[in-house]
Motif scaffolding. Sequence first.
Motif, PDB file in Angstrom:
ATOM      1  N   LYS A 183      56.950  51.602  38.630  1.00  0.00           N
ATOM      2  CA  LYS A 183      56.367  50.058  38.891  1.00  0.00           C
ATOM      3  C   LYS A 183      55.094  49.861  38.255  1.00  0.00           C
ATOM      4  CE  LYS A 183      55.672  47.364  42.970  1.00  0.00           C
ATOM      5  NZ  LYS A 183      56.893  46.025  42.514  1.00  0.00           N
ATOM      6  N   GLN A 184      55.059  48.368  37.746  1.00  0.00           N
ATOM      7  CA  GLN A 184      53.808  48.149  37.254  1.00  0.00           C
ATOM      8  C   GLN A 184      53.037  46.928  38.055  1.00  0.00           C
ATOM      9  OE1 GLN A 184      53.142  47.235  33.037  1.00  0.00           O
ATOM     10  NE2 GLN A 184      52.394  45.270  33.329  1.00  0.00           N
ATOM     11  N   LEU A 185      51.979  47.190  38.380  1.00  0.00           N
ATOM     12  CA  LEU A 185      51.149  46.059  39.313  1.00  0.00           C
ATOM     13  C   LEU A 185      50.174  45.402  38.537  1.00  0.00           C
ATOM     14  CD1 LEU A 185      50.812  44.924  42.230  1.00  0.00           C
ATOM     15  CD2 LEU A 185      48.747  46.708  42.385  1.00  0.00           C
ATOM     16  N   ASP A 186      50.612  44.073  38.425  1.00  0.00           N
ATOM     17  CA  ASP A 186      49.600  43.149  37.575  1.00  0.00           C
ATOM     18  C   ASP A 186      48.426  42.639  38.241  1.00  0.00           C
ATOM     19  OD1 ASP A 186      51.263  43.492  35.294  1.00  0.00           O
ATOM     20  OD2 ASP A 186      52.467  41.596  35.573  1.00  0.00           O
ATOM     21  N   VAL A 187      47.434  42.614  37.898  1.00  0.00           N
ATOM     22  CA  VAL A 187      46.320  42.347  38.853  1.00  0.00           C
ATOM     23  C   VAL A 187      45.326  41.531  37.805  1.00  0.00           C
ATOM     24  CG1 VAL A 187      43.987  43.060  39.937  1.00  0.00           C
ATOM     25  CG2 VAL A 187      46.217  44.452  40.345  1.00  0.00           C
TER      26      VAL A 187
END
Length: 206
Positions: free
Chosen positions: A60-64
């Motif tokens: 999973k990639q979490l964009d912040v």
Amino acid sequence: MTLADYRARMGAFQADYVIGKTNGKAKVLLVNFTDPIWGPMITKGFRDELKKCSGCEVVKQLDVGNQDLVNNTLGSKFSSALLGAPTVNAVAFPIDGWLQAGIGQAISSSGRSAQLTVVGNFGNAANADVIRSGGAQDGDVGYSAKQLSWAAIDDAVRLLAGQKPAESAGVGLVGIDADHNLPKKGSSYEPPVDYVKHYTTGWGTQ
């Protein structure tokens, strides 16, 4: 070396760390900083390096973005992402200060800290102390912000003198964990070289 190359190497170094620590079975929650130009560069470097590991993947990639920090939602967003990815055994985030901004608490509260290999970036003093204490972060990619500042001053001096900027004096990256390159308590990473003397000698002020 370009900025893109340098930042990509940061991400690649993080990837190498989690690959090694998971014996080539890294299942990663990757945090991507969307706002600055260099955030996605780190992410790309991480992803490109992780592709070399056949048993690894970004689960999973979490964009912040900056707004998540302003609104104090980083911790809750990260916690939700971690909860929604039960197979994850590694975490990589691009800025050390984010550990104190919510990521560290989310990892500790998850009850999975012992099962996660967590790596940050920049070699900050507070994060080195967390690594030392066996807390929510295991490794880091460090470099000297002071050394980089001296390199920037050198560029300015040369430009004012009508010269082209020179290559920086070895502003390299180093892996940090409890057993390697850990700076002394309360200190950020500093290389074992006298870079100040290098510059002042070159300027003729030494």
